[in-house]
Design an enzyme around this catalytic site. Structure first.
Site, PDB file in Angstrom:
ATOM      1  N   ASP A  29     -59.903  11.023  26.443  1.00 30.53           N
ATOM      2  CA  ASP A  29     -59.615  12.329  25.831  1.00 30.53           C
ATOM      3  C   ASP A  29     -60.780  13.307  25.925  1.00 30.53           C
ATOM      4  OD1 ASP A  29     -61.349  11.171  24.008  1.00 30.53           O
ATOM      5  OD2 ASP A  29     -60.333  12.041  22.280  1.00 30.53           O
ATOM      6  N   GLU A  30     -61.614  13.124  26.955  1.00 30.50           N
ATOM      7  CA  GLU A  30     -62.821  13.939  27.051  1.00 30.50           C
ATOM      8  C   GLU A  30     -63.072  14.350  28.502  1.00 30.50           C
ATOM      9  OE1 GLU A  30     -67.260  13.172  25.597  1.00 30.50           O
ATOM     10  OE2 GLU A  30     -65.863  11.512  25.262  1.00 30.50           O
TER      11      GLU A  30
ATOM     12  N   ASP B  84     -62.733  18.129  24.309  1.00 33.95           N
ATOM     13  CA  ASP B  84     -62.385  16.884  23.633  1.00 33.95           C
ATOM     14  C   ASP B  84     -61.071  17.100  22.885  1.00 33.95           C
ATOM     15  OD1 ASP B  84     -64.041  14.201  22.491  1.00 33.95           O
ATOM     16  OD2 ASP B  84     -62.398  14.952  21.246  1.00 33.95           O
TER      17      ASP B  84
HETATM   18 MG   LIG Z   1     -61.227  13.238  20.800  1.00 34.65          MG
END
Ligand SMILES: [Mg+2]
Length: 389
Positions: free
Chosen positions: A99-100, A4
């Site tokens: 974002d993961e 993340d």
């Molecule tokens: Mg994040």
């Protein structure tokens, strides 16, 4: 491995403007705007600012923060670069959000002797190449790896050794589990259930009886069991459409009518898949099978009229012979995912986004021909194209 990116939007903004480093930063818009916080820095979180909070409230909590309108194009581009690096490193990579990411390292024991040092090397490579910070968690399944990452945001990257999943999860708050929202959290608290271990200790049948299938999954999760597979991410490279005229045509107006139709179909396809493009390639085949193509660029878009203007310009440049036309085609490439939301657009742009949403909705409910352009119909009325898809 679950990764993340740390305060992703803010990290990207800081790459673009290093003077933001070390200052409280709130991405979402100006403090007097209606929107919500899309992302904020650690320095802003200290004051209680959180993602999803109204901007006005964020301003009350942290008036000296720098407020920035979100630039989803940049975030999507950087997200894509992270995904590319990860896809090179591991055989199976899933992009779970902007974002993961999840990497499946099972079956890699020959290539990866020591998983922990492999992961920390990968992290160093990404941070070194893109200068974007991230946190990762390593565990036997997706659920536990994700929780490990969120715990790791405070404590540093974590590995949960095989067989200790249940013990690792036990002390954490129930809301860490996917599917536990405000309502369920309140209900569970009312029953005296506060941490994940409390659920794991309950009888699974009883819990299933209370919450159905959701309850069974939740109980499994609480015990550290999750068998969700990692779904490989394949980036879509291009989207296109073309049409062959029933009879070869000479009349530019008929060809432009067909281009109107094609660009509308391509743009509709982009919006349905939530992509934006900045490159259009136009193809024209004459009756004698001589084929010409032309590529043009614009700012990232998913709108019919922008693509149409590009296609029209290409057509005018390459249609130079007085020979009938057999086929025209439009394709778009350089795609990025569209993470933007309606309230973020202003003025005319917001109106256009609303317009295209309405058109898409009408087409979804009543068929693709339910809304179309006058020039498309005009071509048909002339009896020329009877365009075949
Ligand atoms: Mg994040």
């Amino acid at each position: 491995m679950h990764l993340d990116m740390d305060t992703f939007f803010v990290s990207v903004e800081r790459l673009l403007d290093p003077s933001l480093t070390g200052r409280p930063v709130i991405v979402g818009g100006a403090p007097y705007q209606r929107g919500v916080v899309a992302g904020c820095s650690r320095e802003a979180r200290v004051f209680g600012v959180r993602s999803g909070m109204p901007l006005r409230r964020a301003y009350e909590l942290c008036p000296r923060a720098v407020f920035i309108p979100p630039n989803y194009i940049h975030y999507a581009e950087y997200s894509e670069r992270v995904a590319e690096l990860l896809a090179e490193a591991a055989p199976v990579c899933e992009k779970a959000s902007v974002d993961e990411f999840y990497l499946d390292l099972s079956g890699c024991s020959r290539a990866i002797a020591d998983e922990e040092s492999w992961c920390s090397r990968l992290k160093r490579e990404i941070v070194g190449t893109l200068r974007l910070p991230l946190t990762y968690g390593l565990a036997r399944n997706k659920l536990v790896a994700k929780v490990a990452t969120s715990v790791g945001k405070r404590l540093g990257d974590l590995r949960v050794p095989d067989g200790t999943e249940r013990a690792f999860l036990a002390p954490h708050a129930v809301r860490v589990l996917p599917g536990v929202g405000d309502v369920m959290e309140r209900e569970l608290t009312a029953m005296g259930i506060r941490c994940i271990g409390d659920i794991a200790r309950m009888n699974r049948r009883l819990f299933t009886h209370m919450y159905g299938v959701v309850g069974r999954t939740l109980h499994e999760h609480a015990c550290g069991v999750d068998e969700t597979p990692i779904v490989p991410y394949r980036r879509r490279k291009s989207v296109g459409a073309e049409c062959t005229f029933a009879e070869d045509v000479l009349e530019p107006r008929t060809i432009l009518g067909a281009l109107r139709d094609l660009t509308a179909r391509v743009a509709g396809d982009l919006r349905r898949r939530r992509f934006l493009t900045r490159t259009l390639t136009f193809k024209l085949r004459y009756a004698d099978f001589v084929t010409v193509t032309k590529t043009a660029h614009c700012d990232y878009t998913g709108m019919d009229h922008v693509l149409y203007r590009l296609a029209e310009r290409c057509f005018c440049e390459v249609y130079t012979r007085r020979v009938r036309v057999r086929l025209v085609g439009v394709s778009v490439s350089d795609l990025i995912e569209d993470y933007s939301q309606l309230p973020l657009f202003r003025g005319d742009e917001e109106r256009l986004v609303r317009l295209y949403r309405s058109i898409d909705e009408v087409r979804r409910r009543f068929g693709s021909g339910a809304v179309t352009y006058g020039s498309v119909l005009e071509g048909r009325r002339c009896g020329d194209p009877a365009v075949s898809p």
